[in-house]
Design a protein around this motif. Structure first.
Motif, PDB file in Angstrom:
ATOM      1  N   LEU A  49       0.838  -1.198   0.000  1.00 31.37           N
ATOM      2  CA  LEU A  49       0.000   0.000   0.000  1.00 31.37           C
ATOM      3  C   LEU A  49       0.876   1.252   0.000  1.00 31.37           C
ATOM      4  CD1 LEU A  49      -2.907   1.191   0.342  1.00 31.37           C
ATOM      5  CD2 LEU A  49      -2.527   1.105   2.801  1.00 31.37           C
ATOM      6  N   ASP A  50       1.878   1.278   0.882  1.00 27.83           N
ATOM      7  CA  ASP A  50       2.768   2.438   0.978  1.00 27.83           C
ATOM      8  C   ASP A  50       3.510   2.675  -0.334  1.00 27.83           C
ATOM      9  OD1 ASP A  50       1.963   2.650   3.560  1.00 27.83           O
ATOM     10  OD2 ASP A  50       3.798   1.831   4.450  1.00 27.83           O
ATOM     11  N   ALA A  51       4.002   1.585  -0.925  1.00 32.52           N
ATOM     12  CA  ALA A  51       4.767   1.711  -2.168  1.00 32.52           C
ATOM     13  C   ALA A  51       3.869   2.227  -3.292  1.00 32.52           C
ATOM     14  CB  ALA A  51       5.369   0.358  -2.540  1.00 32.52           C
ATOM     15  N   HIS A  52       2.668   1.654  -3.373  1.00 30.08           N
ATOM     16  CA  HIS A  52       1.721   2.117  -4.401  1.00 30.08           C
ATOM     17  C   HIS A  52       1.397   3.590  -4.193  1.00 30.08           C
ATOM     18  CE1 HIS A  52       1.215  -1.975  -5.658  1.00 30.08           C
ATOM     19  NE2 HIS A  52       0.187  -1.683  -6.463  1.00 30.08           N
ATOM     20  N   ALA A  53       1.142   3.950  -2.927  1.00 29.97           N
ATOM     21  CA  ALA A  53       0.732   5.320  -2.614  1.00 29.97           C
ATOM     22  C   ALA A  53       1.773   6.313  -3.110  1.00 29.97           C
ATOM     23  CB  ALA A  53       0.525   5.470  -1.110  1.00 29.97           C
ATOM     24  N   GLU A  54       3.032   5.972  -2.900  1.00 28.90           N
ATOM     25  CA  GLU A  54       4.087   6.886  -3.323  1.00 28.90           C
ATOM     26  C   GLU A  54       4.084   7.080  -4.826  1.00 28.90           C
ATOM     27  OE1 GLU A  54       8.452   6.866  -1.784  1.00 28.90           O
ATOM     28  OE2 GLU A  54       7.233   5.654  -0.406  1.00 28.90           O
ATOM     29  N   LYS A  55       3.880   5.967  -5.543  1.00 25.49           N
ATOM     30  CA  LYS A  55       3.885   6.066  -7.004  1.00 25.49           C
ATOM     31  C   LYS A  55       2.689   6.847  -7.533  1.00 25.49           C
ATOM     32  CE  LYS A  55       6.513   1.899  -7.873  1.00 25.49           C
ATOM     33  NZ  LYS A  55       6.254   0.480  -7.583  1.00 25.49           N
ATOM     34  N   LEU A  56       1.597   6.817  -6.785  1.00 24.88           N
ATOM     35  CA  LEU A  56       0.358   7.428  -7.282  1.00 24.88           C
ATOM     36  C   LEU A  56       0.216   8.905  -6.914  1.00 24.88           C
ATOM     37  CD1 LEU A  56      -1.942   4.427  -6.394  1.00 24.88           C
ATOM     38  CD2 LEU A  56      -1.608   5.304  -8.707  1.00 24.88           C
ATOM     39  N   THR A  57       1.045   9.367  -5.977  1.00 21.00           N
ATOM     40  CA  THR A  57       0.900  10.750  -5.516  1.00 21.00           C
ATOM     41  C   THR A  57       1.456  11.734  -6.540  1.00 21.00           C
ATOM     42  OG1 THR A  57       1.031  10.005  -3.237  1.00 21.00           O
ATOM     43  CG2 THR A  57       1.471  12.337  -3.628  1.00 21.00           C
ATOM     44  N   ARG A  58       0.692  12.820  -6.768  1.00 16.56           N
ATOM     45  CA  ARG A  58       1.134  13.846  -7.726  1.00 16.56           C
ATOM     46  C   ARG A  58       1.085  15.213  -7.079  1.00 16.56           C
ATOM     47  NH1 ARG A  58      -2.789  12.377 -12.799  1.00 16.56           N
ATOM     48  NH2 ARG A  58      -2.231  10.167 -12.975  1.00 16.56           N
ATOM     49  N   TYR A  59       1.939  16.090  -7.539  1.00 18.23           N
ATOM     50  CA  TYR A  59       1.993  17.458  -7.008  1.00 18.23           C
ATOM     51  C   TYR A  59       1.618  18.452  -8.094  1.00 18.23           C
ATOM     52  CZ  TYR A  59       4.451  15.110  -3.259  1.00 18.23           C
ATOM     53  OH  TYR A  59       4.779  14.273  -2.234  1.00 18.23           O
ATOM     54  N   ASP A  60       1.069  19.604  -7.654  1.00 15.94           N
ATOM     55  CA  ASP A  60       0.730  20.616  -8.648  1.00 15.94           C
ATOM     56  C   ASP A  60       1.868  21.625  -8.779  1.00 15.94           C
ATOM     57  OD1 ASP A  60       0.634  22.373  -6.543  1.00 15.94           O
ATOM     58  OD2 ASP A  60      -1.549  22.601  -6.543  1.00 15.94           O
ATOM     59  N   ALA A  61       1.646  22.651  -9.596  1.00 13.90           N
ATOM     60  CA  ALA A  61       2.699  23.617  -9.887  1.00 13.90           C
ATOM     61  C   ALA A  61       3.161  24.366  -8.637  1.00 13.90           C
ATOM     62  CB  ALA A  61       2.207  24.606 -10.934  1.00 13.90           C
ATOM     63  N   ARG A  62       2.250  24.525  -7.678  1.00  8.51           N
ATOM     64  CA  ARG A  62       2.620  25.230  -6.455  1.00  8.51           C
ATOM     65  C   ARG A  62       3.366  24.325  -5.475  1.00  8.51           C
ATOM     66  NH1 ARG A  62      -3.092  27.390  -4.517  1.00  8.51           N
ATOM     67  NH2 ARG A  62      -1.970  28.284  -2.778  1.00  8.51           N
ATOM     68  N   GLY A  63       3.510  23.060  -5.835  1.00  8.64           N
ATOM     69  CA  GLY A  63       4.174  22.135  -4.935  1.00  8.64           C
ATOM     70  C   GLY A  63       3.217  21.491  -3.951  1.00  8.64           C
ATOM     71  N   ASN A  64       1.931  21.816  -4.066  1.00  9.74           N
ATOM     72  CA  ASN A  64       0.923  21.179  -3.219  1.00  9.74           C
ATOM     73  C   ASN A  64       0.633  19.776  -3.716  1.00  9.74           C
ATOM     74  OD1 ASN A  64       0.370  23.224  -1.395  1.00  9.74           O
ATOM     75  ND2 ASN A  64      -1.050  24.227  -2.819  1.00  9.74           N
ATOM     76  N   ILE A  65       0.111  18.962  -2.811  1.00  6.08           N
ATOM     77  CA  ILE A  65      -0.327  17.642  -3.239  1.00  6.08           C
ATOM     78  C   ILE A  65      -1.576  17.816  -4.075  1.00  6.08           C
ATOM     79  CG2 ILE A  65      -1.195  15.404  -2.478  1.00  6.08           C
ATOM     80  CD1 ILE A  65       0.424  15.856   0.128  1.00  6.08           C
ATOM     81  N   ASP A  66      -1.534  17.307  -5.275  1.00  5.88           N
ATOM     82  CA  ASP A  66      -2.696  17.422  -6.156  1.00  5.88           C
ATOM     83  C   ASP A  66      -3.542  16.160  -6.055  1.00  5.88           C
ATOM     84  OD1 ASP A  66      -4.373  18.470  -8.081  1.00  5.88           O
ATOM     85  OD2 ASP A  66      -3.271  17.495  -9.702  1.00  5.88           O
ATOM     86  N   VAL A  67      -2.889  15.027  -6.189  1.00  5.02           N
ATOM     87  CA  VAL A  67      -3.550  13.737  -6.002  1.00  5.02           C
ATOM     88  C   VAL A  67      -2.726  12.969  -4.986  1.00  5.02           C
ATOM     89  CG1 VAL A  67      -4.228  11.572  -7.106  1.00  5.02           C
ATOM     90  CG2 VAL A  67      -4.245  13.705  -8.422  1.00  5.02           C
ATOM     91  N   ILE A  68      -3.393  12.415  -3.994  1.00  2.73           N
ATOM     92  CA  ILE A  68      -2.624  11.610  -3.057  1.00  2.73           C
ATOM     93  C   ILE A  68      -2.905  10.137  -3.342  1.00  2.73           C
ATOM     94  CG2 ILE A  68      -4.289  11.465  -1.145  1.00  2.73           C
ATOM     95  CD1 ILE A  68      -1.606  12.216   0.560  1.00  2.73           C
ATOM     96  N   GLY A  69      -1.847   9.336  -3.252  1.00  2.36           N
ATOM     97  CA  GLY A  69      -2.021   7.915  -3.510  1.00  2.36           C
ATOM     98  C   GLY A  69      -2.930   7.306  -2.457  1.00  2.36           C
ATOM     99  N   PHE A  70      -2.590   7.571  -1.223  1.00  2.53           N
ATOM    100  CA  PHE A  70      -3.363   7.056  -0.097  1.00  2.53           C
ATOM    101  C   PHE A  70      -2.894   7.780   1.137  1.00  2.53           C
ATOM    102  CE2 PHE A  70      -3.602   4.412   3.666  1.00  2.53           C
ATOM    103  CZ  PHE A  70      -4.916   4.000   3.640  1.00  2.53           C
ATOM    104  N   TYR A  71      -3.780   7.963   2.101  1.00  6.28           N
ATOM    105  CA  TYR A  71      -3.322   8.372   3.428  1.00  6.28           C
ATOM    106  C   TYR A  71      -4.312   7.856   4.466  1.00  6.28           C
ATOM    107  CZ  TYR A  71      -6.650  12.206   4.040  1.00  6.28           C
ATOM    108  OH  TYR A  71      -7.787  12.935   4.202  1.00  6.28           O
ATOM    109  N   PRO A  72      -3.808   7.515   5.659  1.00  7.58           N
ATOM    110  CA  PRO A  72      -4.642   6.816   6.651  1.00  7.58           C
ATOM    111  C   PRO A  72      -5.587   7.770   7.378  1.00  7.58           C
ATOM    112  CG  PRO A  72      -2.348   6.923   7.394  1.00  7.58           C
ATOM    113  CD  PRO A  72      -2.415   7.651   6.096  1.00  7.58           C
ATOM    114  N   SER A  73      -6.611   8.231   6.695  1.00  7.10           N
ATOM    115  CA  SER A  73      -7.495   9.232   7.273  1.00  7.10           C
ATOM    116  C   SER A  73      -8.338   8.699   8.430  1.00  7.10           C
ATOM    117  CB  SER A  73      -8.424   9.786   6.195  1.00  7.10           C
ATOM    118  OG  SER A  73      -9.139   8.722   5.597  1.00  7.10           O
ATOM    119  N   ALA A  74      -8.547   7.386   8.462  1.00  9.77           N
ATOM    120  CA  ALA A  74      -9.466   6.848   9.463  1.00  9.77           C
ATOM    121  C   ALA A  74      -8.915   6.906  10.885  1.00  9.77           C
ATOM    122  CB  ALA A  74      -9.855   5.423   9.112  1.00  9.77           C
ATOM    123  N   GLY A  75      -7.616   7.084  11.037  1.00 11.63           N
ATOM    124  CA  GLY A  75      -7.066   7.241  12.380  1.00 11.63           C
ATOM    125  C   GLY A  75      -6.739   5.931  13.076  1.00 11.63           C
TER     126      GLY A  75
END
Lengths: 283, 437, 297
Positions: free
Chosen positions: B170-196
């Protein structure tokens, strides 16, 4: 000489323009959130969450207003809120003016000592009395009625008593004395002489109380139980839930809640400010 | 003329009597729930279906959206209780311990209770089983697994038919899937553990509390592992950026603004109801897959079902005027003896069937529904694989408040994960000791 | 001799203040005193209160969350009260300018005080949204740098709330405005003859002349700040990481979420003491600064 007048005139114009510029800048800053509120309420869902933010919707979308009045029973909450506001305003104006009269227009020995207690009660945080008051209202079977929200205003809210007392003090005592010699009762003097003169101050009390009740969140939150008794302030919160925030609907409903008061204030602010000024809060 | 009028009056009286007669005979009960907005109507439909299913009880569904527990408490103090409630929020066990609810098993009677236990999945009662009695039953449970965006997978050069099944993957996939926009913000995140940590700690195989309900999460290596894993995302993706990204999307978990739909998240751990949302708000160009089970580390819990009494468990308050009728409605909601209707309820709200024998899955309504949404089969497997209940505690409202704060501290890198858990546990332990003295 | 007349006036006076008197007994004094009792009990509303002496107070002294909540509240007060005083006077001075269209300006400035808290909270959460909000959009536009996390950042969440409170300055500014209109024009005129600048006039004439109102507003602000609840309850729920867990919010949670009405009552008492002491200190300190010369009107 004429040259000097011209320069002065020129300076005045410049400073006037400058004044307007400064005022416009800050007014825009203050009105920005309201502008954003209205603009978002008119945006289709696809434009609400975009970057860069869209200041003006590409097309006016009225759908959120339909959501606003359907998602919550808007008109029921509106009538509840108006009912609470109107009864509270009536209570505050009548009771605070009566009490303030007793603290200012009649000279009796313990008066000023007791007035200190009035001022001290303003210092008691709502949180201190919130819990026991809840218990009292519970015993009175007043939970889930408007009574806990309205009844206290009929017992001379300290802040308004203070305000009105300061004002009543400024009315010359000779007026009362003359009336007393004519055999007028105190209540007659209160009703026929003092109240008419105090109209702007009463308007201030009415407006403060109205806005206070209109926006009150904690009171209704604690005391109202069934949804059909909710006020608008509580109703707005219903647009948010763990599952979904109806942003568009929320903004539309908020606009509907806000605009009437803005208009009311626009037309009454002169009386309002005059009223505060006359009450001389400076104590 | 007079005669005619008389007969007219008589007819009217007759009609009124006839119409009113069954109403008079019916036992009326009130049901409190918290489903706001468009869901209020669905709950009303459920109540109506129950009313039509028999002619002895009439239930009225009342939505109580705000501050549910406070309302229940003060109603208890005033003595004006509803007949049946969907409990919302924590603190339910505390109220149950103070005798606010009927024991469901006693209400049913020994024989029927036994039959019910044979019929229903254990999660239905386990989560509310305390010191030998069951004080509520859960009518809907959420099954979770990983949703992933196949389009993003292809673009990142990942196999769209092979979702990650372990945390490392999951972690490895998430890294590959994450994209940043021109401002350096995260545009698309692969995954993050929002559920806590409450959720992921349990998936990792940890437990929040012991059998008495005392906090044990600080001593559980699995919980710590989960907490460290959550914090690792803040390290890896720059906590400021992650927080900014999260603040931009966190509100929306349903409707058109769901970040998975709007393409802000490539993989998300979510429940079965999202299927419907995806169907409603995406076109043919949106293609997603479901992992056969949630990604888990070695020794974790592979199934994806997490149940907490806070999520709508049905209880009969002691103040109920008709506990028998209330119980009947609970059985209806769960589907015990009402399989055909429960199939309908599944269709209306994606609330998974709860019978062990899986008869409800065979109902014509369900079969038809599954033809429309074959994705539910994945969740059926998840449900069959494993389900568990978050342990109960009489101090759960404080516990979840503190563990939520601990999660914040660790996630925002304000505290070391172990320290965050220990601090929370110390606070909760004090409270636990206080009420058990 | 005079006692008959005095008696009569006393009775009349008492009659007029009787609504307040009754209300005081029913809605202030009784709850005030009974909260002392509740503060010495374990009380959860469901079961009857159980007397436990001073235990709640002892627990409070050891409760790290009480400390955290006090810290947050003082932090907020330290920024919000002085800033809102200065800002309130500035806004009032602006609104006291003699220009056309002042009615509209005053209304615009007052708008934030009218917008329901629930609504304005939403707008602010939105404006200060780290990724999509306008403020960070502008920061990026001008500084080419991503803005901070605002409400989502435990280091900035309280300051974000202070910002929001400055925006809602209308009510306070209005009271200042009214008092500005009472400052005699003649004072400014004589200062003009001495060639004073605007700033000098504000500092040496305006501020002393309206100092009683400043005191009034500071004390009202003090009372309000220590009871700060609604915005935190709606917008942040005390988070992130307890950074907006204000005293009143924690008190509310104890009373209504953790079944600890007794403890909450004890907390309320501590709050009263704090406000009382702060107010007394403010009064004491103010005697040197406040000018009561113009009170006869």
């Amino acid at each position: 000489m004429s040259e000097g007048v011209k320069v002065m005139h020129h300076q005045k114009t410049t400073s006037r323009v400058l004044n307007h510029l400064v005022l416009i800048f800050f007014a825009a800053l203050f009105a920005l959130p309201l502008f954003w509120l209205i603009s978002t309420s008119l945006k289709p869902n696809t434009e609400i969450f975009v970057f860069p933010p869209k200041w003006i919707p590409s097309q006016v979308f009225w759908g959120h207003y339909k959501t606003a009045i359907q998602f919550i029973p808007f008109f029921r909450y509106l009538s509840n809120t108006i009912l609470i506001c109107a009864s509270s305003v009536l209570g505050s104006v009548i009771s605070a003016s009566l009490v303030a009269y007793g603290f200012s227009r009649i000279a009796w020995p313990e008066r000023d000592a007791i007035f200190v207690v009035v001022i001290a009660t303003m210092m008691i945080p709502f949180a201190v009395t919130m819990i026991p008051m809840f218990v009292v209202f519970n015993k009175l079977r007043w939970i889930n009625t408007f009574k806990p929200l309205v009844a206290p205003t009929y017992f001379g809210p300290a802040f308004y008593v203070f305000l009105l007392r300061q004002f009543f003090m400024t009315i010359p005592l000779e007026l009362s004395d003359a009336a007393r010699i004519d055999g007028a009762s105190e209540f007659f003097i209160y009703r026929a002489i003092v109240l008419p003169l105090a109209r702007p101050a009463l308007a201030v009390v009415a407006l403060f109380q109205f806005i206070g009740s209109w926006n009150d969140f904690l009171g209704p939150l604690i005391y109202l139980r069934s949804t059909e008794k909710y006020t608008l302030a509580l109703g707005l919160q219903q647009f948010r839930s763990a599952l979904l925030t109806e942003w568009g609907g929320l903004m539309a409903a908020s606009t509907l809640v806000t605009l009437p008061i803005v208009i009311l204030f626009f037309f009454t602010q002169r009386t309002f400010i005059q009223g505060i000024s006359l009450t001389g809060i400076k104590g | 003329m007079l005669k005619r009028r008389c007969s007219l009056v008589l007819t009217v009286i007759m009609i009124v009597l006839l119409a009113a007669a069954p109403t008079f005979a019916k036992t009326k009960i009130t049901y409190w729930h918290q489903w706001t907005g468009q869901w209020t109507k669905v709950l009303e439909d459920i109540a109506q279906m129950f009313n039509e299913s028999q002619d002895e009880i009439e239930v009225t569904a009342v939505v109580v959206p705000e501050n549910f527990r406070e309302r229940l408490m003060s109603s208890a103090a005033v003595g004006d209780m509803p007949d049946v409630v969907s409990l919302t929020g924590d603190g339910n066990l505390y109220m149950a311990e103070r005798g606010l609810f009927h024991a469901i098993d006693k209400l049913m009677g020994e024989d029927e209770w036994k039959r019910f236990q044979e019929w229903a999945l254990p999660v239905v009662w386990e989560v509310n089983d305390w010191k030998g009695h069951v004080w509520a039953l859960t009518p809907y449970i959420d099954c979770h697994t990983l949703y992933y965006n196949k389009h993003f997978f292809s673009e990142a050069g990942l196999d769209p038919e092979a979702p990650p099944l372990t945390i490392d993957e999951l972690d490895a996939h998430a890294e590959k899937l994450t994209r940043y926009d021109a401002r350096g913000n995260i545009d698309v995140i692969g995954f993050y553990p929002s559920a806590g940590v409450t959720y992921w700690g349990t998936v990792f195989g940890g437990d929040l509390v012991d059998d008495r309900g005392a906090p044990s999460f600080h001593k559980d290596p699995k919980m710590l592992e989960a907490m460290e894993w959550i914090a690792s995302y803040s390290h890896k993706y720059d906590v400021t950026k992650l927080v900014a990204f999260e603040a931009g999307i966190s509100e929306e978990r349903a409707g058109a603004l769901d970040p998975f739909i709007s393409g802000k998240i490539a993989m998300q751990q979510q429940g079965q109801w999202v299927i419907i949302n995806l169907a409603n708000y995406t076109g043919d160009d949106f293609s997603y897959g479901l992992a056969p089970h949630s990604p888990t580390p070695p020794g974790g819990r592979k199934g994806g079902t997490l149940v907490r009494s806070a999520y709508g468990a049905l209880a009969v308050p002691k103040g109920s005027k008709n506990p028998e009728a209330a119980l009947e409605f609970i059985k209806f909601w769960i589907g015990y003896g009402y399989e055909a209707q429960r199939a309908k309820i599944f269709e209306w709200g994606a609330w998974m069937p709860l019978d062990r024998a899986q008869k409800i899955w065979e109902e014509p309504t369900t079969v038809q529904y599954l033809n429309m949404f074959p994705q539910f089969a994945a969740f059926r497997d998840v449900l069959n694989m494993q389900s568990w209940a978050v342990m109960q505690s009489p101090v759960d409202s404080f516990l979840f408040d503190r563990i939520g704060a601990a999660n914040d501290y660790a996630r925002l890198l304000e505290k070391d994960p172990a320290k965050a858990l220990e601090d929370a546990a110390a606070d909760v332990m004090k409270e636990f000791d206080r009420i058990n003295r | 001799m005079a006692s008959a007349a005095v008696k009569k006036r006393r009775i009349q006076g008492l009659l007029f203040i009787s609504p307040w008197l009754i209300g005081f007994l029913a809605f202030t004094l009784y709850p005030f005193i009974s909260s002392i009792y509740y503060s010495m009990t374990a009380y959860d509303v469901i079961s009857p209160p159980e007397f436990i002496g001073l235990e709640n107070y002892v627990n409070m002294a050891e409760d790290p969350l009480v400390r955290k909540a006090l810290y947050n509240t003082f932090y907020y007060a330290v920024f919000a009260i002085p800033l809102s005083t200065i800002w309130g006077i500035c806004v009032a001075l602006l609104l006291n300018l003699k220009v056309r269209g002042m009615t509209l300006y005053r209304t615009l400035f007052y708008i934030p005080s009218i917008v329901p808290v629930v609504a304005s909270s939403m707008v602010w959460l939105w404006l200060l949204n780290p990724q999509y909000g306008i403020i960070n959009g502008l920061i990026y536009l001008f500084f080419n740098h991503p803005g901070p996390g605002w409400f989502a950042d435990p280091k900035l969440s309280k300051m974000s709330l202070v910002f929001m409170s400055l925006w809602g300055i209308g009510q306070t500014a209005l009271i200042y405005l009214a008092s500005l209109q009472d400052v005699p024009e003649s004072l400014y005129e004589s200062a003009d003859l001495d060639g004073a600048t605007t700033l000098q006039k504000v500092i040496h004439i305006t501020v002393p002349m309206i100092s009683p109102v400043i005191l009034f507003n500071v004390i009202m602000g003090l009372i309000g700040t220590f009871q700060y609840f609604t915005q935190a309850y709606i917008m942040t729920g005390g988070g992130p990481a307890d950074s907006t867990l204000f005293y009143a919010l924690y008190l509310y949670n104890n009373a209504f979420n953790f079944f600890k009405m007794g403890y909450a009552s004890a907390m309320a008492w501590l709050m009263f003491l704090v406000i009382f002491v702060m107010t007394a200190l403010t009064f004491k300190a103010s005697s040197r600064f406040v000018y009561y010369g113009g009170e006869t009107r």
